[in-house]
Design an enzyme around this catalytic site. Sequence first.
Site, mmCIF file in Angstrom:
data_model
loop_
_atom_site.group_PDB
_atom_site.id
_atom_site.type_symbol
_atom_site.label_atom_id
_atom_site.label_comp_id
_atom_site.label_asym_id
_atom_site.label_seq_id
_atom_site.Cartn_x
_atom_site.Cartn_y
_atom_site.Cartn_z
ATOM 1 C CD GLU A 194 -5.013 3.763 -2.565
ATOM 2 O OE1 GLU A 194 -5.985 4.548 -1.966
ATOM 3 O OE2 GLU A 194 -3.896 3.966 -2.647
ATOM 4 C CG ASP A 250 -9.354 5.367 2.031
ATOM 5 O OD1 ASP A 250 -8.901 6.059 2.960
ATOM 6 O OD2 ASP A 250 -8.579 5.135 1.257
ATOM 7 C CG ASP A 303 -1.632 1.149 1.447
ATOM 8 O OD1 ASP A 303 -1.608 2.326 0.591
ATOM 9 O OD2 ASP A 303 -2.546 1.115 2.698
ATOM 10 C CE LYS A 334 -1.681 6.864 -3.518
ATOM 11 N NZ LYS A 334 -2.125 6.027 -2.256
#
Length: 618
Positions: free
Chosen positions: A167, A191, A9, A68
């Site tokens: 994800e 999330d 991850d 990211k």
Amino acid sequence: MQDPIVGIDLGTTNSLVAFADARGPRVLGPGRGLVPSVIRVDPTGVVVGESAKAERALHPHTTFASVKRLIGRSAAEVRDAGAPQGLGLVDGPRGLAAVRVGDRTLLPQELSAHVLRELARVASAELGVAVRRAVITVPAYFDDGQRQATRDAARLAGLEAVRIVNEPTAAALAYGIGRGHRAAETVAVFDLGGGTFDLSILSVIPGDGTGLDGEFLQVLATAGDTALGGDDLDAAIVAHALPPYEAWLGGPATPQGMERLRAAAERAKCALSTVECTTERIEHEHGAWELVLDRALLESLAQPLLDRMAACCRRALADAGAPAIDRVVLVGGSTRVPAVRALAGRIFGVEPYTALDPDVVVALGAALQAQVLAGGRTDLLLMDVVPLSLGIETAGGAVAKMIVRNSAMPARATEMFSTGVDGQTAVKLHVVQGERELVKDCRSLATFELRGLPPMPAGIPQVQVDFMVDANGVLAVHAVERRSGRRAQVQVVPAYGLTTDEVDRMEAESLEHAREDMHAHRVIDLVVNARLDITWIEEARTRAGALLDAAYLEDLEGHLTRLKGFIALAERSPGQVDADAFHAAKDALDRASMRLHEAAIVQSLQSMDRGVKGVVQP
Ligand code: AMP
């Protein structure tokens, strides 16, 4: 082990590596395994993770976080979206987002490669073999460019990205959603991390159940907010607490004071996920300032943020064609906030899954996908039946079985329990798995408490316990005390960490020990019940003994002594107790105490002064 495939991850704030084998998936590395996605580029080398994060303030121009947010995007695009602070964004080759260190221009994939290399190092050290292949997760909304850049980062780190997985898909896989896909299901993955919120609606495509191949979980819609997360909740607490803090300081807070207030706000927020009220101290030379916060206040501060989350959820639902949601999976540390969980449950109309740590669920799912791609066995995870019985601990360390092994999933059971001590205001529930009769011989799955019960005599509270194992093997245990309405719950995944060998061993042991286990369980139950009887009888005798003749009382005393003798023996050496004789002695006392109980009723009616002479038969 040859050439293992790990699951990674690669997160905005933290990254994790996990691995799955016959024991199920687990996170690798020391502690909780979280590696901060922070990279410092020194002239002499690169520092990654915790130390880069800790020393960030000392090296603001060479330390990079939230990379990211840049990967695989153009600099213009990132600027339009509101470039993250302090990243020193520049235009790289082909207009790509890049950063500058001294006279070098670095692409985000070069920085991410350092994080991936660190994760591969951690995994290699723990598995004892060189790790060269990985399944890597990316947000569902990543486009081809962002996915390709993530692959490139892996290549630069000496890793083959065997597959790039969404994800939310990985999170669903960790909960077993989609394996053996029996029926079409719609899943919402919620999330909420420190800085971002992502909501994905997935569809499980029914298939032949031959394997986990990524494509059976299709993303129907995504929505999100790249500037909404736990940090905003901290900021809302800070805004609320700043005026009184500055009044106490007698002037404006320094940057250092602000940071201490922010840290206290985050601590308070995390504490309020488990307690109703908290006090966090900020120490100063001339004393300490206290931040006092309760859950209701936190929830009112969080309301504007909750409203924004709700709007995102509704948008994604509408984009997906307003399907009914069958499961809700929670990801990200901020989903521990009870108001966030409640919101997710309310919007989608189902109780969210909370059995797995929301910080590691994506990595665990990636590891499961990796296991399948490596050709590892998956039969373990493909069970359609409950592999071992599930139950709860009762007084004396015995197990009350709720769902017996080999029950088809989904399975459900409800039983009523009570307390063994007067005035008990909390009940501890211990969920266990196994075939044996005593807790010490079973596997412990979880414990939780039902608190805040009004004090009542032993045996009066009615604690209803529900066990529900759903089609994915997730066990939800609910407990409610029916008189007060207090409730508590816990979720677990009983199949995690269980190998088929272990299941076989536990079954064989239960057969081998069947006779002695039955005996032990029966003796424990007899002791618990005999104790309750003795307490009640002795109480009644104190109140109403005067109404009864001496010969009767003497006979009763004989029965009490005999039963107490059995209890004492059971405590010393339970194996030697003749359970039938114990049972007979308890029955004899129960029969002998009838007259006493009648007298006790007469006594209490008389004390109410109603002039009652006796009690008639029903
Ligand atoms: P993540 O980016 O998924 O690691 O999530 C980090 C965020 O989760 C931070 O804002 C943390 O403050 C928050 N967080 C972690 N633990 C808790 C907790 N027990 N209760 C509330 N928020 C938490």
